[in-house]
Design a protein around this motif. Structure first.
Motif, PDB file in Angstrom:
ATOM      1  N   VAL A  64       0.752  -1.110  -0.035  1.00  0.00           N
ATOM      2  CA  VAL A  64      -0.027   0.179   0.028  1.00  0.00           C
ATOM      3  C   VAL A  64       0.803   1.291   0.065  1.00  0.00           C
ATOM      4  N   LYS A  65       2.035   1.119   0.134  1.00  0.00           N
ATOM      5  CA  LYS A  65       3.269   2.261   0.145  1.00  0.00           C
ATOM      6  C   LYS A  65       2.726   3.336  -1.247  1.00  0.00           C
ATOM      7  N   GLY A  66       2.534   4.491  -0.847  1.00  0.00           N
ATOM      8  CA  GLY A  66       2.511   5.350  -2.087  1.00  0.00           C
ATOM      9  C   GLY A  66       0.818   5.614  -2.424  1.00  0.00           C
ATOM     10  N   ARG A  67       0.089   4.653  -2.036  1.00  0.00           N
ATOM     11  CA  ARG A  67      -1.219   4.845  -2.372  1.00  0.00           C
ATOM     12  C   ARG A  67      -2.310   5.027  -0.784  1.00  0.00           C
ATOM     13  N   PHE A  68      -1.671   4.705   0.057  1.00  0.00           N
ATOM     14  CA  PHE A  68      -2.546   4.790   1.473  1.00  0.00           C
ATOM     15  C   PHE A  68      -1.740   5.756   2.269  1.00  0.00           C
ATOM     16  N   THR A  69      -2.429   6.681   3.052  1.00  0.00           N
ATOM     17  CA  THR A  69      -1.883   7.530   4.077  1.00  0.00           C
ATOM     18  C   THR A  69      -2.532   7.334   5.370  1.00  0.00           C
ATOM     19  N   ILE A  70      -1.878   7.121   6.580  1.00  0.00           N
ATOM     20  CA  ILE A  70      -2.540   6.650   7.815  1.00  0.00           C
ATOM     21  C   ILE A  70      -2.259   8.140   8.703  1.00  0.00           C
ATOM     22  N   SER A  71      -3.331   8.691   9.338  1.00  0.00           N
ATOM     23  CA  SER A  71      -3.166   9.855  10.017  1.00  0.00           C
ATOM     24  C   SER A  71      -3.966   9.841  11.455  1.00  0.00           C
ATOM     25  N   ARG A  72      -3.917  10.650  12.372  1.00  0.00           N
ATOM     26  CA  ARG A  72      -4.878  10.666  13.348  1.00  0.00           C
ATOM     27  C   ARG A  72      -4.852  11.958  13.982  1.00  0.00           C
ATOM     28  N   ASP A  73      -5.984  12.350  14.730  1.00  0.00           N
ATOM     29  CA  ASP A  73      -6.262  13.613  15.265  1.00  0.00           C
ATOM     30  C   ASP A  73      -6.405  13.103  16.651  1.00  0.00           C
ATOM     31  N   ASN A  74      -5.524  13.389  17.665  1.00  0.00           N
ATOM     32  CA  ASN A  74      -5.654  13.131  19.083  1.00  0.00           C
ATOM     33  C   ASN A  74      -6.891  14.009  19.623  1.00  0.00           C
ATOM     34  N   ALA A  75      -7.123  15.089  19.214  1.00  0.00           N
ATOM     35  CA  ALA A  75      -8.282  15.976  19.957  1.00  0.00           C
ATOM     36  C   ALA A  75      -9.494  15.294  19.526  1.00  0.00           C
ATOM     37  N   LYS A  76      -9.742  14.595  18.357  1.00  0.00           N
ATOM     38  CA  LYS A  76     -11.014  13.709  17.967  1.00  0.00           C
ATOM     39  C   LYS A  76     -11.055  12.560  18.262  1.00  0.00           C
ATOM     40  N   ASN A  77     -10.008  12.002  18.796  1.00  0.00           N
ATOM     41  CA  ASN A  77      -9.958  10.384  19.132  1.00  0.00           C
ATOM     42  C   ASN A  77     -10.183   9.640  18.022  1.00  0.00           C
ATOM     43  N   THR A  78      -9.556  10.152  16.942  1.00  0.00           N
ATOM     44  CA  THR A  78      -9.796   9.623  15.697  1.00  0.00           C
ATOM     45  C   THR A  78      -8.643   9.115  14.721  1.00  0.00           C
ATOM     46  N   VAL A  79      -8.616   7.874  14.225  1.00  0.00           N
ATOM     47  CA  VAL A  79      -7.541   7.683  13.334  1.00  0.00           C
ATOM     48  C   VAL A  79      -8.185   7.381  11.769  1.00  0.00           C
ATOM     49  N   TYR A  80      -7.398   7.876  10.937  1.00  0.00           N
ATOM     50  CA  TYR A  80      -8.023   7.545   9.384  1.00  0.00           C
ATOM     51  C   TYR A  80      -6.921   7.028   8.661  1.00  0.00           C
ATOM     52  N   LEU A  81      -7.595   6.412   7.572  1.00  0.00           N
ATOM     53  CA  LEU A  81      -6.797   5.648   6.428  1.00  0.00           C
ATOM     54  C   LEU A  81      -7.531   6.294   5.163  1.00  0.00           C
ATOM     55  N   GLN A  82      -6.561   7.055   4.646  1.00  0.00           N
ATOM     56  CA  GLN A  82      -6.792   7.398   3.197  1.00  0.00           C
ATOM     57  C   GLN A  82      -6.443   6.422   2.269  1.00  0.00           C
ATOM     58  N   MET A  83      -7.235   6.073   1.423  1.00  0.00           N
ATOM     59  CA  MET A  83      -6.825   5.096   0.475  1.00  0.00           C
ATOM     60  C   MET A  83      -7.292   5.378  -0.837  1.00  0.00           C
ATOM     61  N   ASN A  84      -6.152   5.632  -1.754  1.00  0.00           N
ATOM     62  CA  ASN A  84      -6.277   6.136  -3.191  1.00  0.00           C
ATOM     63  C   ASN A  84      -5.766   5.061  -4.305  1.00  0.00           C
ATOM     64  N   SER A  85      -5.843   5.311  -5.216  1.00  0.00           N
ATOM     65  CA  SER A  85      -5.614   4.238  -6.738  1.00  0.00           C
ATOM     66  C   SER A  85      -6.034   2.793  -6.115  1.00  0.00           C
ATOM     67  N   LEU A  86      -7.223   2.618  -5.376  1.00  0.00           N
ATOM     68  CA  LEU A  86      -7.603   1.388  -5.123  1.00  0.00           C
ATOM     69  C   LEU A  86      -7.559   0.150  -6.262  1.00  0.00           C
ATOM     70  N   LYS A  87      -7.163  -0.816  -5.729  1.00  0.00           N
ATOM     71  CA  LYS A  87      -7.036  -2.133  -6.854  1.00  0.00           C
ATOM     72  C   LYS A  87      -8.191  -3.238  -6.004  1.00  0.00           C
ATOM     73  N   PRO A  88      -8.151  -3.977  -7.016  1.00  0.00           N
ATOM     74  CA  PRO A  88      -9.335  -5.302  -6.432  1.00  0.00           C
ATOM     75  C   PRO A  88      -8.698  -5.885  -5.155  1.00  0.00           C
ATOM     76  N   GLU A  89      -7.266  -6.153  -5.424  1.00  0.00           N
ATOM     77  CA  GLU A  89      -6.794  -6.975  -4.345  1.00  0.00           C
ATOM     78  C   GLU A  89      -6.808  -6.079  -3.082  1.00  0.00           C
ATOM     79  N   ASP A  90      -7.048  -5.070  -2.966  1.00  0.00           N
ATOM     80  CA  ASP A  90      -7.415  -4.439  -1.659  1.00  0.00           C
ATOM     81  C   ASP A  90      -8.731  -4.585  -1.070  1.00  0.00           C
ATOM     82  N   THR A  91      -9.632  -5.408  -1.802  1.00  0.00           N
ATOM     83  CA  THR A  91     -10.908  -5.711  -1.139  1.00  0.00           C
ATOM     84  C   THR A  91     -10.571  -6.635   0.187  1.00  0.00           C
TER      85      THR A  91
END
Length: 116
Positions: A64-91
């Motif tokens: 997933v390198k170069g396609r996915f980005t993990i981030s977090r917002d400690n003020a909102k108690n939330t972690v995110y995963l932005q997934m771009n250029s998705l492929k069938p094998e990401d299912t």
């Protein structure tokens, strides 16, 4: 009560994007390392991305390198995963995980399906 609630999954075409969220409650989110895992049918659960409590160290699976980005917002108690250029094998079902010392919590997962 500890809770990790994933959201943002769904059906997307190849090449598309999704943003997953994991809202945490019931523990001190800011001290926990957070991770995203996924499990495809018939396969073992695998680590997708991990971020330290302060967000200063991030690791990704090679697939997933170069396609996915993990981030977090400690003020909102939330972690995110932005997934771009998705492929069938990401299912897969995508899970978030929180770890600090002996504490280890998992969410129930959200389904991501990449298909035309």
């Amino acid at each position: 009560q500890v809770q990790l609630a994933e959201s943002g999954g769904g059906l997307v075409q190849p090449g598309g994007s999704l943003r997953l969220s994991c809202a945490a409650s019931g523990f001190t989110f800011s001290v926990y390392a957070m991770s995203w895992y996924r499990q495809a049918p018939g396969k073992e659960r695998e680590l997708v991305a991990r971020i330290t409590s302060a967000g200063d160290n991030i690791n990704y699976a090679d697939s997933v390198k170069g396609r996915f980005t993990i981030s977090r917002d400690n003020a909102k108690n939330t972690v995110y995963l932005q997934m771009n250029s998705l492929k069938p094998e990401d299912t897969a079902v995508y899970y978030c995980r929180a770890r600090f010392l002996a504490a280890d919590y998992w969410g129930r997962g959200t389904q991501v399906t990449v298909s035309s």
